[in-house]
Design a protein around this motif. Structure first.
Motif, PDB file in Angstrom:
ATOM      1  N   LYS A 125       9.964   7.144   2.798  1.00  0.00           N
ATOM      2  CA  LYS A 125      11.384   7.188   2.450  1.00  0.00           C
ATOM      3  C   LYS A 125      12.148   8.166   3.337  1.00  0.00           C
ATOM      4  O   LYS A 125      13.364   8.064   3.479  1.00  0.00           O
ATOM      5  CB  LYS A 125      11.585   7.524   0.967  1.00  0.00           C
ATOM      6  CG  LYS A 125      11.374   8.977   0.566  1.00  0.00           C
ATOM      7  CD  LYS A 125      11.740   9.137  -0.921  1.00  0.00           C
ATOM      8  CE  LYS A 125      11.700  10.568  -1.420  1.00  0.00           C
ATOM      9  NZ  LYS A 125      10.337  11.111  -1.567  1.00  0.00           N
ATOM     10  N   GLY A 130       6.816  17.909   0.755  1.00  0.00           N
ATOM     11  CA  GLY A 130       7.749  19.017   0.527  1.00  0.00           C
ATOM     12  C   GLY A 130       7.684  20.108   1.568  1.00  0.00           C
ATOM     13  O   GLY A 130       8.376  21.117   1.456  1.00  0.00           O
ATOM     14  N   GLU A 185       1.456  14.152   1.566  1.00  0.00           N
ATOM     15  CA  GLU A 185       2.535  13.155   1.739  1.00  0.00           C
ATOM     16  C   GLU A 185       3.768  13.801   2.357  1.00  0.00           C
ATOM     17  O   GLU A 185       4.823  13.859   1.739  1.00  0.00           O
ATOM     18  CB  GLU A 185       2.934  12.579   0.367  1.00  0.00           C
ATOM     19  CG  GLU A 185       1.829  11.938  -0.429  1.00  0.00           C
ATOM     20  CD  GLU A 185       2.272  11.616  -1.864  1.00  0.00           C
ATOM     21  OE1 GLU A 185       3.167  12.295  -2.411  1.00  0.00           O
ATOM     22  OE2 GLU A 185       1.721  10.678  -2.431  1.00  0.00           O
ATOM     23  N   ALA A 200       5.517  10.098   4.160  1.00  0.00           N
ATOM     24  CA  ALA A 200       6.395   9.602   3.084  1.00  0.00           C
ATOM     25  C   ALA A 200       7.494   8.762   3.716  1.00  0.00           C
ATOM     26  O   ALA A 200       8.448   9.283   4.287  1.00  0.00           O
ATOM     27  CB  ALA A 200       6.989  10.775   2.303  1.00  0.00           C
ATOM     28  N   ARG A 225      -0.084  11.295 -11.775  1.00  0.00           N
ATOM     29  CA  ARG A 225       0.850  12.327 -11.316  1.00  0.00           C
ATOM     30  C   ARG A 225       0.989  13.364 -12.413  1.00  0.00           C
ATOM     31  O   ARG A 225       1.498  13.094 -13.497  1.00  0.00           O
ATOM     32  CB  ARG A 225       2.214  11.729 -10.992  1.00  0.00           C
ATOM     33  CG  ARG A 225       3.209  12.823 -10.608  1.00  0.00           C
ATOM     34  CD  ARG A 225       4.223  12.359  -9.619  1.00  0.00           C
ATOM     35  NE  ARG A 225       5.126  13.441  -9.245  1.00  0.00           N
ATOM     36  CZ  ARG A 225       6.109  13.301  -8.389  1.00  0.00           C
ATOM     37  NH1 ARG A 225       6.320  12.147  -7.824  1.00  0.00           N
ATOM     38  NH2 ARG A 225       6.891  14.316  -8.089  1.00  0.00           N
ATOM     39  N   GLY A 227       7.123  14.148   4.374  1.00  0.00           N
ATOM     40  CA  GLY A 227       8.187  13.273   4.846  1.00  0.00           C
ATOM     41  C   GLY A 227       9.073  14.043   5.815  1.00  0.00           C
ATOM     42  O   GLY A 227       8.955  13.938   7.037  1.00  0.00           O
ATOM     43  N   ARG A 228       9.937  14.869   5.241  1.00  0.00           N
ATOM     44  CA  ARG A 228      10.884  15.670   6.015  1.00  0.00           C
ATOM     45  C   ARG A 228      10.250  16.386   7.207  1.00  0.00           C
ATOM     46  O   ARG A 228      10.768  16.334   8.320  1.00  0.00           O
ATOM     47  CB  ARG A 228      11.492  16.716   5.055  1.00  0.00           C
ATOM     48  CG  ARG A 228      12.490  17.657   5.675  1.00  0.00           C
ATOM     49  CD  ARG A 228      12.909  18.715   4.652  1.00  0.00           C
ATOM     50  NE  ARG A 228      13.468  18.145   3.444  1.00  0.00           N
ATOM     51  CZ  ARG A 228      14.681  17.607   3.346  1.00  0.00           C
ATOM     52  NH1 ARG A 228      15.449  17.560   4.394  1.00  0.00           N
ATOM     53  NH2 ARG A 228      15.104  17.114   2.204  1.00  0.00           N
ATOM     54  N   TYR A 284      15.653  11.454   6.018  1.00  0.00           N
ATOM     55  CA  TYR A 284      16.606  11.007   4.989  1.00  0.00           C
ATOM     56  C   TYR A 284      17.965  10.689   5.593  1.00  0.00           C
ATOM     57  O   TYR A 284      18.994  11.130   5.086  1.00  0.00           O
ATOM     58  CB  TYR A 284      16.718  12.065   3.875  1.00  0.00           C
ATOM     59  CG  TYR A 284      15.384  12.348   3.234  1.00  0.00           C
ATOM     60  CD1 TYR A 284      14.787  11.394   2.418  1.00  0.00           C
ATOM     61  CD2 TYR A 284      14.682  13.522   3.491  1.00  0.00           C
ATOM     62  CE1 TYR A 284      13.542  11.608   1.861  1.00  0.00           C
ATOM     63  CE2 TYR A 284      13.430  13.747   2.942  1.00  0.00           C
ATOM     64  CZ  TYR A 284      12.868  12.780   2.133  1.00  0.00           C
ATOM     65  OH  TYR A 284      11.630  12.997   1.589  1.00  0.00           O
ATOM     66  N   ASN A 303       4.145   5.558  -4.954  1.00  0.00           N
ATOM     67  CA  ASN A 303       4.779   6.462  -5.914  1.00  0.00           C
ATOM     68  C   ASN A 303       5.983   5.807  -6.558  1.00  0.00           C
ATOM     69  O   ASN A 303       6.513   4.830  -6.048  1.00  0.00           O
ATOM     70  CB  ASN A 303       5.272   7.729  -5.195  1.00  0.00           C
ATOM     71  CG  ASN A 303       4.158   8.729  -4.998  1.00  0.00           C
ATOM     72  OD1 ASN A 303       3.511   9.139  -5.961  1.00  0.00           O
ATOM     73  ND2 ASN A 303       3.922   9.112  -3.764  1.00  0.00           N
ATOM     74  N   THR A 362      10.980  19.647  -2.296  1.00  0.00           N
ATOM     75  CA  THR A 362      11.172  19.415  -0.874  1.00  0.00           C
ATOM     76  C   THR A 362      11.690  20.675  -0.210  1.00  0.00           C
ATOM     77  O   THR A 362      12.343  21.490  -0.861  1.00  0.00           O
ATOM     78  CB  THR A 362      12.127  18.215  -0.648  1.00  0.00           C
ATOM     79  OG1 THR A 362      12.056  17.812   0.727  1.00  0.00           O
ATOM     80  CG2 THR A 362      13.571  18.539  -0.987  1.00  0.00           C
ATOM     81  N   HIS A 411       3.446  16.556  -6.702  1.00  0.00           N
ATOM     82  CA  HIS A 411       4.449  16.717  -5.625  1.00  0.00           C
ATOM     83  C   HIS A 411       5.533  17.602  -6.229  1.00  0.00           C
ATOM     84  O   HIS A 411       6.134  17.241  -7.228  1.00  0.00           O
ATOM     85  CB  HIS A 411       5.016  15.360  -5.198  1.00  0.00           C
ATOM     86  CG  HIS A 411       6.193  15.477  -4.264  1.00  0.00           C
ATOM     87  ND1 HIS A 411       6.072  15.968  -2.978  1.00  0.00           N
ATOM     88  CD2 HIS A 411       7.517  15.191  -4.436  1.00  0.00           C
ATOM     89  CE1 HIS A 411       7.275  15.960  -2.399  1.00  0.00           C
ATOM     90  NE2 HIS A 411       8.156  15.496  -3.259  1.00  0.00           N
TER      91      HIS A 411
HETATM   92  C1  LIG Z   1       9.881  12.311  -1.351  1.00  0.00           C
HETATM   93  C2  LIG Z   1       8.455  12.470  -1.634  1.00  0.00           C
HETATM   94  C3  LIG Z   1       7.607  13.015  -0.671  1.00  0.00           C
HETATM   95  C4  LIG Z   1       8.095  13.573   0.641  1.00  0.00           C
HETATM   96  O1  LIG Z   1       8.800  14.758   0.444  1.00  0.00           O
HETATM   97  P1  LIG Z   1       9.264  15.635   1.711  1.00  0.00           P
HETATM   98  O2  LIG Z   1      10.005  16.762   1.105  1.00  0.00           O
HETATM   99  O3  LIG Z   1      10.145  14.771   2.528  1.00  0.00           O
HETATM  100  O4  LIG Z   1       8.049  16.057   2.424  1.00  0.00           O
HETATM  101  C5  LIG Z   1       6.260  13.066  -0.949  1.00  0.00           C
HETATM  102  N1  LIG Z   1       5.770  12.633  -2.129  1.00  0.00           N
HETATM  103  C6  LIG Z   1       6.569  12.125  -3.085  1.00  0.00           C
HETATM  104  C7  LIG Z   1       5.974  11.663  -4.354  1.00  0.00           C
HETATM  105  C8  LIG Z   1       7.931  12.025  -2.882  1.00  0.00           C
HETATM  106  O5  LIG Z   1       8.716  11.547  -3.837  1.00  0.00           O
END
Ligand SMILES: *Cc1c(COP(=O)(O)O)cnc(C)c1O
Length: 483
Positions: free
Chosen positions: A74, A255, A308, A72, A163, A310-311, A440, A116, A217, A214
């Protein structure tokens, strides 16, 4: 066998250590880095990022070969980090035309990206459909109508995924939950029925390639993932019955949690209610077992499973080095002011906890309780929650009987530990390290109060350390202003 409690639980084998009482990051001296690149400074570890990528790919693909890990972006869209992950074999999740643009510059092909967002713009849809993106995760019927129009205009077939709202609570706090109909995300069951009808009626312009969920997080409850898997298995079976072609993939979102401190002892001075949010037993191996495996067993080998994260890919991949710029005594305790506040580390504003240690005195014992603050002219720019503390005091003043519920009130209203433990000799000019700041952070920096954004360096034993984000300068403050 006696339990040995480390005095420096933040140490992580091969990654965070000390020499001559100073912090080492992958063997590189943190104080030297600050002297060379300035402060505040983000230090990303290439080895740690590669480890994380290898760890998730190995664990997930071991139980299901057709797993695709879409980072992810972002969580950290720095070009060097994106390129590093691409070289590790990750795919990508983007949530704007801007991220799609950066991702392509980093070398990701549209066919390895999913898109997304709750309010995708026509221009963005033109870009991704024109380029042939792997999937657009559709968030609303209004968006689907836009996609249909754009696909028609371009004479292309858009690959869409829906979604869904699994009505599962996940995420460390209400604002971090994204899987219920009280959140702003996703489509209800009735909306999805309508969406599928529309898609099937427009086979030239739309193809339903997947479903997507999703749910939040930093989800630290394994039961939430099991519930998500169960929900999706049922849902995918229902959808599959209505489709004339097989569904290509199921996207489970991100998440996944990471520890925001390396060991329990780090929280000795911290109110216990933080531990639940910031400590977790869930790693990629457990997620493989409880999320990927049941999905694969129920839906078969052919289905592609997308995640997906991210963190969990980047949070422990960076630390922030920040110098002490001022000092006072208040209520018999020292207050230290760092050169990094929430304009550098935005999650501080959200009350997020980051563990701190004194990089200039890394082997000293942490015996002094300190108040820690940032440099901004804003009373909420602190590493303690002055507003939460005030709210608890106000409530108890208003209703004295609440005093016996102080612990509960603090748990709900106070989002930062009131004191941090640092070495007794901590002084002006010392460099403080904040751990687990890789997610982030870079993209959330602002120029508030005329401050310059921090630089970032990538420590890379393989390719050599280098700057991956230049420090902001005064002239950057003028970059958008017209007079
Ligand atoms: C932000 C986001 C993620 C990543 O979430 P993390 O908690 O950082 O793993 C994955 N999918 C979607 C749709 C998001 O908005």
């Amino acid at each position: 066998m006696s339990q040995v409690v480390s005095l420096h639980p933040w140490k992580r084998p091969q990654h965070l250590d000390s020499a001559n009482n100073q912090l080492l990051i992958d063997g590189v001296n943190a104080i030297d880095l600050v002297e060379r690149y300035g402060s505040p400074l983000f230090v990303y570890s290439a080895a740690k990022l590669r480890d994380n990528a290898r760890d998730i790919l190995n664990n997930f693909r071991r139980v299901h070969g057709r797993t695709r890990v879409c980072f992810a972006s972002k969580a950290c869209a720095n070009l060097a980090v994106l390129k590093l992950f691409k070289d590790c074999g990750l795919d990508l999740e983007v949530n704007s035309g801007g991220e799609f643009y950066k991702a392509q510059l980093a070398g990701f092909a549209p066919a390895q990206m999913v898109f997304n967002g709750v309010a995708k713009q026509v221009g963005e849809l033109r870009e991704v459909i024109g380029a042939g993106i792997k999937a657009i995760n559709v968030d609303s019927l209004s968006e689907l109508a836009r996609i249909l129009a754009v696909a028609g205009e371009l004479g292309r077939q858009a690959r869409v995924s829906l979604r869904i709202i699994p009505e599962i609570q996940g995420g460390a706090a209400a604002g971090w939950q994204t899987g219920t109909s009280t959140s702003k995300f996703g489509m209800t069951a009735a909306e999805q029925v309508e969406a599928i009808e529309l898609i099937l009626a427009q086979p030239g312009a739309l193809k339903l390639v997947g479903v997507h969920a999703h749910i939040g997080t930093q989800i630290t409850d394994i039961g939430v993932y099991q519930a998500e898997a169960n929900f999706l298995i049922d849902y995918v079976r229902q959808v599959a019955e209505r489709l004339p072609y097989p569904l290509e993939h199921v996207n489970l979102g991100g998440g996944f949690p990471k520890n925001y401190s390396s060991a329990e002892e780090n929280f000795a001075s911290v109110a216990p209610h933080y531990c639940a949010n910031y400590r977790t037993e869930i790693d990629f191996a457990r997620l493989a077992e409880h999320l990927i495996k049941p999905m694969a067993q129920a839906l078969g080998e052919q289905i592609e499973l997308i995640v997906e994260p991210g963190r969990s890919m980047v949070s422990d991949g960076a630390i922030l080095l920040s110098r002490i710029e001022a000092h006072k005594e208040r209520q018999g305790r020292p207050v230290f002011y760092l050169d990094a506040g929430y304009s550098v580390l935005f999650d501080l504003y959200n009350g997020w906890y980051f563990h701190m240690l004194n990089a200039s005195r890394a082997d000293d014992h942490d015996t002094r309780h300190c108040r820690m603050a940032g440099p901004l002219c804003d009373s909420s720019d602190t590493y303690y929650d002055i507003e939460g503390e005030g709210a608890v005091a106000d409530l108890i003043a208003e209703e004295p009987r609440l005093a016996e519920h102080r612990a509960v009130l603090e748990r709900v209203l106070v989002h930062q530990p009131n004191l941090r433990e640092l070495p007794a000799a901590t002084a002006m000019g010392d460099v403080i390290a904040l751990l687990d700041v890789g997610a982030y952070a870079l993209e959330m920096m602002s120029q508030y109060c005329g401050r310059q954004s921090a630089a970032a360096v990538l420590v890379d034993l393989r390719q050599g350390s280098r700057l991956i984000r230049r420090r902001g300068e005064y002239r950057d403050l003028l970059a958008h202003d017209l007079d």
